[in-house]
Scaffold this motif. Sequence first.
Motif, short mmCIF file in Angstrom:
data_model
loop_
_atom_site.label_atom_id
_atom_site.label_comp_id
_atom_site.label_asym_id
_atom_site.label_seq_id
_atom_site.Cartn_x
_atom_site.Cartn_y
_atom_site.Cartn_z
N ARG A 143 0.94 -0.91 0.07
CA ARG A 143 0.22 0.25 -0.25
C ARG A 143 0.59 1.53 0.49
NH1 ARG A 143 -3.15 -2.09 4.64
NH2 ARG A 143 -2.03 -0.13 5.39
N HIS A 144 1.83 1.03 0.41
CA HIS A 144 2.81 1.97 0.53
C HIS A 144 4.17 1.59 -0.20
CE1 HIS A 144 0.01 3.98 3.06
NE2 HIS A 144 0.11 2.66 3.23
N LEU A 145 5.46 3.02 -1.17
CA LEU A 145 6.37 2.80 -1.70
C LEU A 145 6.89 3.94 -1.42
CD1 LEU A 145 6.91 1.06 -3.74
CD2 LEU A 145 6.10 2.06 -5.22
N ILE A 146 8.43 2.67 -0.95
CA ILE A 146 9.31 4.37 -0.99
C ILE A 146 10.25 3.53 -2.12
CG2 ILE A 146 10.89 5.53 0.03
CD1 ILE A 146 8.33 5.03 2.89
N PHE A 147 10.83 4.97 -2.98
CA PHE A 147 12.12 4.89 -3.46
C PHE A 147 13.57 5.37 -2.94
CE2 PHE A 147 9.10 4.20 -6.86
CZ PHE A 147 9.39 3.27 -7.60
N PHE A 148 14.06 4.83 -3.14
CA PHE A 148 15.74 5.25 -1.67
C PHE A 148 16.50 5.19 -3.03
CE2 PHE A 148 13.64 3.45 1.78
CZ PHE A 148 13.98 3.78 2.93
N GLY A 149 16.22 6.62 -3.80
CA GLY A 149 17.12 7.20 -5.99
C GLY A 149 16.00 6.39 -6.74
N LEU A 150 15.71 7.41 -7.56
CA LEU A 150 15.40 6.71 -8.60
C LEU A 150 15.35 5.07 -9.14
CD1 LEU A 150 14.56 10.50 -9.70
CD2 LEU A 150 13.30 8.87 -8.29
N PRO A 151 15.15 4.76 -9.67
CA PRO A 151 15.12 3.17 -10.65
C PRO A 151 15.73 4.01 -11.65
CG PRO A 151 12.76 3.68 -10.04
CD PRO A 151 13.31 5.09 -10.27
N GLU A 152 17.16 3.22 -12.33
CA GLU A 152 17.85 3.54 -13.15
C GLU A 152 17.18 3.35 -14.60
OE1 GLU A 152 21.07 2.91 -13.34
OE2 GLU A 152 21.15 3.19 -11.65
N TYR A 153 15.96 2.86 -14.98
CA TYR A 153 15.53 2.68 -16.02
C TYR A 153 13.66 3.37 -15.98
CZ TYR A 153 19.13 -0.29 -17.00
OH TYR A 153 19.95 -1.13 -17.93
N PRO A 154 13.94 4.44 -16.72
CA PRO A 154 12.70 5.25 -15.94
C PRO A 154 11.37 4.05 -16.39
CG PRO A 154 13.18 5.52 -18.50
CD PRO A 154 14.10 4.84 -17.86
N GLU A 155 10.72 2.89 -16.81
CA GLU A 155 10.07 2.41 -17.19
C GLU A 155 9.98 1.62 -16.15
OE1 GLU A 155 13.45 0.40 -19.88
OE2 GLU A 155 12.06 2.22 -19.92
N PHE A 156 10.68 1.24 -15.32
CA PHE A 156 10.21 0.56 -14.26
C PHE A 156 9.75 1.06 -12.61
CE2 PHE A 156 14.31 -2.23 -13.99
CZ PHE A 156 14.02 -2.78 -15.16
N TYR A 157 9.80 2.92 -12.58
CA TYR A 157 8.85 3.33 -11.70
C TYR A 157 7.21 2.93 -11.94
CZ TYR A 157 6.97 7.40 -9.56
OH TYR A 157 6.59 8.22 -8.04
N PRO A 158 6.74 3.65 -13.38
CA PRO A 158 5.51 2.99 -12.93
C PRO A 158 5.29 1.72 -12.60
CG PRO A 158 6.05 3.74 -14.93
CD PRO A 158 6.93 3.87 -14.49
N ALA A 159 6.29 0.98 -13.43
CA ALA A 159 5.63 -0.65 -13.49
C ALA A 159 5.37 -1.03 -11.42
CB ALA A 159 6.50 -1.49 -13.90
N VAL A 160 6.19 -0.58 -11.19
CA VAL A 160 6.43 -0.56 -9.25
C VAL A 160 5.84 -0.01 -9.45
CG1 VAL A 160 7.49 -0.82 -7.23
CG2 VAL A 160 8.49 -0.84 -8.94
N VAL A 161 5.33 1.53 -9.18
CA VAL A 161 4.21 2.04 -8.74
C VAL A 161 2.28 1.13 -8.87
CG1 VAL A 161 2.79 4.39 -8.46
CG2 VAL A 161 5.29 4.35 -8.67
N ASN A 162 2.52 1.08 -10.35
CA ASN A 162 1.28 0.39 -10.50
C ASN A 162 1.16 -1.30 -9.29
OD1 ASN A 162 0.14 2.14 -12.32
ND2 ASN A 162 1.45 0.90 -13.84
#
Length: 117
Positions: free
Chosen positions: A58-77
Amino acid sequence: AVRNLLLKREVDFVSVTEYARISEVSRGRARFLQGRKDIMLYTGRAHFFLRHKIKGARHLIFFGLPEYPEFYPAVVNMLNEGLSDKVQEEEDDVSRMPMSSLALYSKFDAHQLERIV
C-alpha cells in the motif's frame, strides 16, 4: 545501507534480492501478502532480473530513482496488486485504502528524474 539499518534496529522485514534463493523469495512474498511482515525491501536489481509481482503493498518508498524510466510506473502499478482479494473479503472499496508513493532523490539525480517526469 537500508538493510543494515533495519537489521541494526531489529526491525522485522523481508528482503527480495537477485541473490536470494527462489524459496526465500516466495516465502517472503507470501508473508508480506498475508500481513505477517510489514516491510519488504525490493531491490532495483531484483526487479531488473526477476520482475516479481509484489502483491499487498500500500505504500512505496524509492531510495533513489530507478535506473530505467519504465521501472517507476511498473513498480507503482503494483500498489493495486493483491488488494482486490482483500477488499472482496472485507466488502470494502479499494479506493478507501490509502496508498502512497514517495521517491527520495538529490540534486545529482536530475537526469534520472527527467526521464520519469
